[in-house]
Design a protein around this motif. Structure first.
Motif, PDB file in Angstrom:
ATOM      1  N   ARG A 302       4.227   3.993  10.870  1.00  0.00           N
ATOM      2  CA  ARG A 302       3.841   5.323  10.387  1.00  0.00           C
ATOM      3  C   ARG A 302       2.862   5.124   9.238  1.00  0.00           C
ATOM      4  O   ARG A 302       3.216   4.683   8.135  1.00  0.00           O
ATOM      5  N   LEU A 303       1.559   5.453   9.482  1.00  0.00           N
ATOM      6  CA  LEU A 303       0.516   5.281   8.481  1.00  0.00           C
ATOM      7  C   LEU A 303       0.511   6.490   7.565  1.00  0.00           C
ATOM      8  O   LEU A 303       0.283   7.620   8.009  1.00  0.00           O
ATOM      9  N   VAL A 304       0.781   6.259   6.255  1.00  0.00           N
ATOM     10  CA  VAL A 304       0.833   7.354   5.285  1.00  0.00           C
ATOM     11  C   VAL A 304      -0.331   7.328   4.313  1.00  0.00           C
ATOM     12  O   VAL A 304      -0.569   8.332   3.613  1.00  0.00           O
ATOM     13  N   GLU A 387      -6.689  -1.504   2.009  1.00  0.00           N
ATOM     14  CA  GLU A 387      -5.229  -1.680   2.000  1.00  0.00           C
ATOM     15  C   GLU A 387      -4.601  -0.537   2.810  1.00  0.00           C
ATOM     16  O   GLU A 387      -5.028   0.622   2.738  1.00  0.00           O
ATOM     17  N   PHE A 388      -3.530  -0.910   3.562  1.00  0.00           N
ATOM     18  CA  PHE A 388      -2.826   0.052   4.412  1.00  0.00           C
ATOM     19  C   PHE A 388      -1.356   0.174   3.952  1.00  0.00           C
ATOM     20  O   PHE A 388      -0.734  -0.854   3.603  1.00  0.00           O
ATOM     21  N   PHE A 389      -0.809   1.417   3.974  1.00  0.00           N
ATOM     22  CA  PHE A 389       0.566   1.668   3.499  1.00  0.00           C
ATOM     23  C   PHE A 389       1.330   2.415   4.601  1.00  0.00           C
ATOM     24  O   PHE A 389       0.808   3.321   5.262  1.00  0.00           O
ATOM     25  N   ARG A 390       2.575   2.008   4.749  1.00  0.00           N
ATOM     26  CA  ARG A 390       3.473   2.610   5.731  1.00  0.00           C
ATOM     27  C   ARG A 390       4.653   3.270   5.012  1.00  0.00           C
ATOM     28  O   ARG A 390       4.909   3.012   3.842  1.00  0.00           O
ATOM     29  N   ARG A 391       5.391   4.102   5.799  1.00  0.00           N
ATOM     30  CA  ARG A 391       6.549   4.788   5.228  1.00  0.00           C
ATOM     31  C   ARG A 391       7.786   3.932   5.377  1.00  0.00           C
ATOM     32  O   ARG A 391       8.006   3.291   6.414  1.00  0.00           O
ATOM     33  N   THR A 392       8.601   3.874   4.343  1.00  0.00           N
ATOM     34  CA  THR A 392       9.825   3.067   4.380  1.00  0.00           C
ATOM     35  C   THR A 392      11.026   3.947   4.675  1.00  0.00           C
ATOM     36  O   THR A 392      10.972   5.164   4.528  1.00  0.00           O
TER      37      THR A 392
END
Length: 392
Positions: A302-304, A387-392
Motif C-alpha cells: 500500500r503506497l502512501v 524514497e517510497f513509504f508504505r502503510r504499516t
C-alpha cells in the motif's frame, strides 16, 4: 372492631392501620363493642360549705374528772346587740376576737383554796356577710377523677391465612390493601422485565407495547438493510477509498526500498541507481526532458507517499548550479495491471518534496520528467533521491 377515622372501614382490634386506606388507627376513638353502649361517668359535684352556727348557750363547767360540777346549771348568756359588720379584708386592723379578749376582765390571783373555775366568756361572732359584697377571688378547678376501668371480653387473635406483607411479613386477610402492622401496600406492582442490551441504545431503547406496529417496524428495518446493501454494491469503489484513506491517516508508515530500478536515459557518470542509494550528493542525471525512472517492487504494498530530492545537492549554491525538475508525472502500476497517473509539481528549492499517495497493491512506480529549471548546455536534469513509504 375499630372504625377507621378517615373512611369508616371496620378493622380488627389488633390492627394499627386501616386495611382500606392505610390510615393510622391510633388517632381514632376507643373501640366500641356492638350491642353495648358506653355509660357516661358521673362527675362529683363539690359540697357547699355550711355556715358556722353561733353558740348561744355555754356548756357547764366540768370538773377535772370530766363530769359537770354539782349544783351547777347552764346559765343563759344574753345575745349581744348587733353591730355593724366589719370586713377583715377591708380593715385588717380591726379584729372583733382580739377586741373581745382585750375587754374581758382579768382574773385576780386567789391565795386560798382553788375556787370553781368560771366559764370563759365567748368572743362575739360577727354576723355573716352577704356573698354579693365579698370580692371575687380565684376559683380552684374541680379535682379530676380517674376513669373507671372497663372490662372487655378478649377476642380471639386474628390469624388470617392470607399473603404475608412484603415489608414486615405479617399475614393479612385477602381483601386488605394495606398491611395491618406497617401500612405497607399489599398489592405491589410487578416490575417489567429487563430489556436486552440492544434495546438500551438509541433509537431502540423505547419500550415496545404489544400490537403497536411491530410488523411495520420489521418491514422498514428489512428495507433499510436492503438499501444499505445496494448502496454498498453501487458505491463500493468510493466506500473502499474512504475506508483505506482513514486507515492511512490513522496507521503508521515505513520506508520500502525497490528491488530494481531502470532509466530510459542517463547522463555519463549519473546512473539510475544513484537515485535510490540513500545519498543526496549523488543523483540520476536525465539528459533531456521526457526521460523516465522506473522502480519495481517484489511484493505488492500500500503506497502512501513518495519523497523526491531534486537538484545536484542540498546546499543552496550547488543547487542553483545544476538543472532541477519542476514538474513530473507519476505512473503507478498495481498488481492487476491498472495504471494510476498523477501529475506533481516540485518547488524550486533544495530539500525534499513530499507527494502524498493512496494506492493499494503497487508493483512499480515510474517517474517521467516534464519540466525543469536551470537547464543549459551540458547540464543534465538532476534527481538526487527518490524514497517510497508504505502503510504499516
Amino acid at each position: 372492631m375499630r372504625s377507621c377515622p378517615a373512611c369508616g372501614t371496620a378493622n380488627g382490634e389488633s390492627d394499627d392501620f386501616c386495611g382500606n386506606c392505610g390510615s393510622y388507627l391510633g388517632w381514632s376513638s376507643e373501640p366500641v363493642r356492638p350491642g353495648r353502649a358506653r355509660e357516661p361517668e358521673p362527675v362529683p359535684e363539690p359540697e357547699p360549705e355550711s355556715p358556722p352556727k353561733p353558740e348561744s348557750v355555754l356548756e357547764p363547767a366540768r370538773e377535772p374528772g370530766g363530769n359537770p360540777a354539782a349544783g351547777s346549771e347552764p346559765e343563759s348568756v344574753p345575745e349581744p346587740a348587733p353591730e355593724p359588720a366589719v370586713n377583715p379584708a377591708v380593715n385588717p386592723a380591726v379584729n372583733p376576737a382580739a377586741e373581745a379578749e382585750a375587754q374581758a376582765p382579768e382574773a385576780a390571783p386567789d391565795p386560798g383554796p382553788p375556787a370553781r373555775p368560771e366559764a370563759p366568756a365567748r368572743p362575739e361572732q360577727p354576723p355573716e356577710a352577704d356573698p354579693a359584697d365579698e370580692p371575687i377571688g380565684a376559683v380552684r378547678p374541680g379535682k379530676p377523677v380517674a376513669r373507671r376501668p372497663v372490662v372487655r371480653p378478649v377476642a380471639a387473635d386474628e390469624a388470617p391465612d392470607g399473603p404475608p406483607c412484603p415489608a414486615c411479613g405479617t399475614p393479612n386477610l385477602p381483601g386488605r390493601k394495606f398491611c395491618r402492622r406497617c401500612a405497607a401496600p399489599l398489592r405491589v406492582r410487578e416490575q417489567p422485565a429487563a430489556l436486552p442490551w440492544w434495546r438500551t441504545m438509541w433509537p431502540f431503547r423505547r419500550r415496545v407495547r404489544g400490537g403497536s406496529g411491530r410488523a411495520l417496524r420489521r418491514t422498514l428495518l428489512v428495507l433499510a438493510v436492503a438499501g444499505l446493501v445496494l448502496a454498498g454494491f453501487l458505491f463500493f469503489p468510493l466506500g473502499r477509498y474512504v475506508f483505506e484513506d482513514v486507515r492511512d491517516k490513522l496507521g503508521g508508515t515505513a520506508e520500502i526500498s525497490p528491488t530494481g530500478v531502470t532509466a530510459s536515459a542517463a547522463a555519463p557518470g549519473h546512473p539510475a541507481s544513484a537515485a535510490i542509494d540513500g545519498l543526496t550528493n549523488k543523483y540520476w542525471g536525465a539528459p533531456a526532458l521526457g526521460a523516465s525512472l522506473t522502480c519495481s517492487f517484489g511484493t505488492p504494498f500500500r503506497l502512501v507517499g513518495i519523497v523526491v530530492h531534486t537538484g545536484v545537492s542540498k546546499e543552496p549554491q550547488e543547487f542553483r548550479r545544476g538543472a532541477r525538475p519542476t514538474r513530473a508525472d507519476l505512473l503507478v502500476t498495481t498488481e492487476d495491471g491498472k495504471v494510476h497517473r498523477k501529475t506533481v509539481t516540485f518547488n524550486d528549492k533544495p530539500g525534499k518534496q513530499t507527494v502524498r499517495m493512496g494506492i493499494s497493491d503497487v508493483r512499480s512506480v515510474e517517474l517521467v520528467l516534464r519540466e525543469a529549471a536551470g537547464q543549459g548546455e551540458g547540464r543534465p536534469v538532476a534527481v538526487g533521491e527518490v524514497e517510497f513509504f508504505r502503510r504499516t
